[in-house]
Design an enzyme around this catalytic site. Structure first.
Site, PDB file in Angstrom:
ATOM      1  N   CYS B  88       0.848  -1.184   0.000  1.00 37.43           N
ATOM      2  CA  CYS B  88       0.000   0.000   0.000  1.00 37.43           C
ATOM      3  C   CYS B  88       0.887   1.239   0.000  1.00 37.43           C
ATOM      4  CB  CYS B  88      -0.957  -0.006   1.186  1.00 37.43           C
ATOM      5  SG  CYS B  88      -0.202  -0.456   2.726  1.00 37.43           S
ATOM      6  N   GLY B  89       1.901   1.231  -0.830  1.00 41.94           N
ATOM      7  CA  GLY B  89       2.749   2.401  -0.976  1.00 41.94           C
ATOM      8  C   GLY B  89       3.502   2.709   0.298  1.00 41.94           C
TER       9      GLY B  89
END
Lengths: 135, 280
Positions: B88-89
């Site tokens: 998720c980044g």
């Protein structure tokens, strides 16, 4: 003449559970159970673990709450409950197991027992079962 | 011939990766939608709670409640909210970086989310509480469990201050790392007080005592919901970028593949032409 009604909302952190015109409701206040009809004076109290009974003139609804508080205003009443479960939402098996667990813990009386916590858990379980009508 | 085969295999592998990232993007979008609805659902409760506290605070002495008491911060706890999963980044790493920057040594850590538990658990920090795997089936009970524990420690003066680091949900593509104080609770800003005179049972002070712990639970609940929505938003964006990058890679590889294929055909024709000239 039909009985006067007022708007009742039951709100929990997970959403609005109930919003309807009712004739009366009963709730477990911290100073004992109380009932409210239409045109009640402004009133505020905290709630204990217990059943909430709502009557809309023809039908009664039951909710199990674990606490919160109630605000009564002339034409609208809001019950802010930590939880409010209807009959259908209550997991009977789970309530039964936690009831037994709490009873066992209280009977065992071990020195590191958190009596308050065990009793609360016992009350919650009993209340759920009562609302479902099993006990 | 062998390069053709290699390129073909790479295209296939990038395509299957792209399928996964695209599926994850869609799952994250659906979960984001649900997380946003949960935030919406919590709003009526939060607003009502704030009104009520505001009208109670002006009728009582707000400083008498232990959750509002400000003490010299000797024992501080930091509650760090990360996600349970990666991909998720920079969602989790931003939190971890911020948390490490905020620590002055000696703080107890209350870790929410598996990623934070994994990171801080291995590095010899003073971890007081771990709550991992709660985001999958997030419910108010999770917030209550943390809230009741903090309430007890704070009232027994085991803790003097509790800070909170989490991702705030701004929009599907924006998250902010927020550092704020959870305890002592800030006395509610007194807006226009409700003019109604209530009958309080047993008393305004007692009702306030009952409400403040609820307010603490509610704050934690809000933070969990925010972080959950932010995580899904971050994952959706990260997976969207990954899908786009995969698409670009497929296009480049296809170009290479076609060039190589043409080169082979040309070579074959030349061979045939060369051969037929030799026959004459």
């Amino acid at each position: 003449m039909s009985a006067p009604k007022f708007r009742l909302e039951v709100v929990t952190p997970e959403g609005v559970v109930f919003s309807k015109d009712v004739v009366s409701f009963k709730a477990p206040g911290s100073e004992g159970q109380f009932g409210v009809l239409a045109n009640h004076a402004p009133f505020m109290t905290s709630l204990e673990i217990g059943p909430i009974e709502l009557f809309d003139g023809s039908e009664s609804y039951y909710l199990a709450t674990t606490g919160g508080f109630t605000e009564v205003l002339p034409h609208k009443t809001i019950i802010l409950a930590e939880t409010a479960e209807t009959k259908g939402e209550i997991d009977i098996e789970r309530a039964r197991t936690s009831l037994e667990r709490a009873q066992k813990r209280l009977e065992a009386k071990s020195p590191d027992l958190d009596v308050e916590r065990a009793q609360l858990s016992l009350h919650r379980a009993l209340n759920r079962l009562r609302v479902v009508g099993v006990k | 011939m062998s390069t053709l085969k290699v390129i073909r295999r790479r295209i296939a592998s990038v395509k299957s990766t792209q399928k996964i990232t695209r599926a994850m993007q869609m799952v994250a979008a659906a979960k984001l939608h649900r997380a946003q609805m949960n935030i919406e659902k919590a709003r009526p409760y939060t607003l009502k709670l704030r009104d009520t506290i505001a009208s109670l605070v002006i009728r009582t002495d707000p400083n008498r409640h232990p959750l509002l008491a400000v003490r010299e911060p000797e024992k501080t706890a930091i509650m760090i909210v990360t996600g349970d999963r990666g991909l998720c980044g920079s969602f989790n790493s931003n939190i971890i970086r911020k948390a490490e920057a905020a620590m002055q040594g000696g703080e107890e850590l209350i870790l929410v989310g598996k990623k934070g538990v994994e990171y801080f658990g291995k590095r010899g920090y003073n971890v007081a509480q771990k709550h991992s795997g709660i985001f999958r089936y997030l419910n108010f009970g999770n917030a209550t469990a943390i809230g009741e524990m903090l309430n007890r420690y704070y009232c027994e003066q085991e803790l003097d201050r509790v800070l909170l680091i989490y991702n705030e949900f701004k929009s599907a593509v924006q998250q902010y790392v927020v550092l704020e104080q959870l305890l002592p609770l800030k006395p509610a800003e007194i807006g226009e007080a409700n003019p109604v005179e209530y009958i309080y049972e047993p008393s305004a002070a007692a009702v306030l005592d009952a409400i403040l712990p609820l307010n603490l639970n509610m704050q934690i609940w809000r933070v969990l919901l925010e972080s959950n929505a932010a995580e899904q938003g971050a994952r959706m964006t990260a997976m969207e970028n990954a899908t786009d990058a995969a698409q670009e890679m497929i296009e480049t590889l296809t170009l290479h593949y076609n060039k190589a294929r043409q080169a082979t055909i040309t070579r074959e024709i030349m061979d045939i032409v060369g051969g037929s000239i030799g026959m004459e």
